[in-house]
Design a protein around this motif. Sequence first.
Motif, PDB file in Angstrom:
ATOM      1  N   ALA A  56     100.591 123.733  45.443  1.00 55.17           N
ATOM      2  CA  ALA A  56     100.358 122.602  44.552  1.00 55.17           C
ATOM      3  C   ALA A  56      99.984 121.234  45.320  1.00 55.17           C
ATOM      4  N   ALA A  57     100.685 121.152  46.742  1.00 52.75           N
ATOM      5  CA  ALA A  57     100.434 120.051  47.398  1.00 52.75           C
ATOM      6  C   ALA A  57      98.810 119.828  47.952  1.00 52.75           C
ATOM      7  N   VAL A  58      98.179 121.044  48.196  1.00 51.76           N
ATOM      8  CA  VAL A  58      96.776 121.111  48.668  1.00 51.76           C
ATOM      9  C   VAL A  58      96.060 120.625  47.167  1.00 51.76           C
ATOM     10  N   SER A  59      96.457 121.026  46.032  1.00 54.00           N
ATOM     11  CA  SER A  59      95.499 120.841  45.033  1.00 54.00           C
ATOM     12  C   SER A  59      95.640 119.435  44.260  1.00 54.00           C
ATOM     13  N   THR A  60      96.907 118.776  44.915  1.00 53.23           N
ATOM     14  CA  THR A  60      96.824 117.455  44.135  1.00 53.23           C
ATOM     15  C   THR A  60      96.553 116.413  45.233  1.00 53.23           C
ATOM     16  N   THR A  61      96.367 116.899  46.530  1.00 52.59           N
ATOM     17  CA  THR A  61      96.046 115.746  47.548  1.00 52.59           C
ATOM     18  C   THR A  61      94.462 116.120  47.848  1.00 52.59           C
ATOM     19  N   THR A  62      93.946 116.914  47.461  1.00 55.64           N
ATOM     20  CA  THR A  62      92.459 117.246  47.749  1.00 55.64           C
ATOM     21  C   THR A  62      91.692 116.730  46.660  1.00 55.64           C
ATOM     22  N   PRO A  63      90.873 115.624  46.936  1.00 53.72           N
ATOM     23  CA  PRO A  63      89.967 114.811  46.023  1.00 53.72           C
ATOM     24  C   PRO A  63      88.962 115.950  45.260  1.00 53.72           C
ATOM     25  N   PRO A  64      88.593 115.784  44.028  1.00 53.57           N
ATOM     26  CA  PRO A  64      87.692 116.706  43.592  1.00 53.57           C
ATOM     27  C   PRO A  64      86.094 116.129  43.957  1.00 53.57           C
TER      28      PRO A  64
END
Length: 81
Positions: A56-64
Amino acid sequence: MAAWLLHGSLILRVVVGDLREIRGAWQLGGALNIAAVLLFVLTAATSSVTATRRAAAVSTTTPPGPDAGPVPVPADPRNDR
């Protein structure tokens, strides 16, 4: 760790407790069996929660990316077309 505890407690229970008929070793081996199973459950739950939080932390901090749009989903998941 849980697997070693389980194996060790089984050896204690069977070899010392059952074969030599020492009741205390048999009871201690049984208690250690329970502790090993509980330790396994605790380890599995902790690993699951940790992995979920990291994902969850990686998916929210990685910009699209520049071409990140909605991914088309087929109407029938069994049909790839």
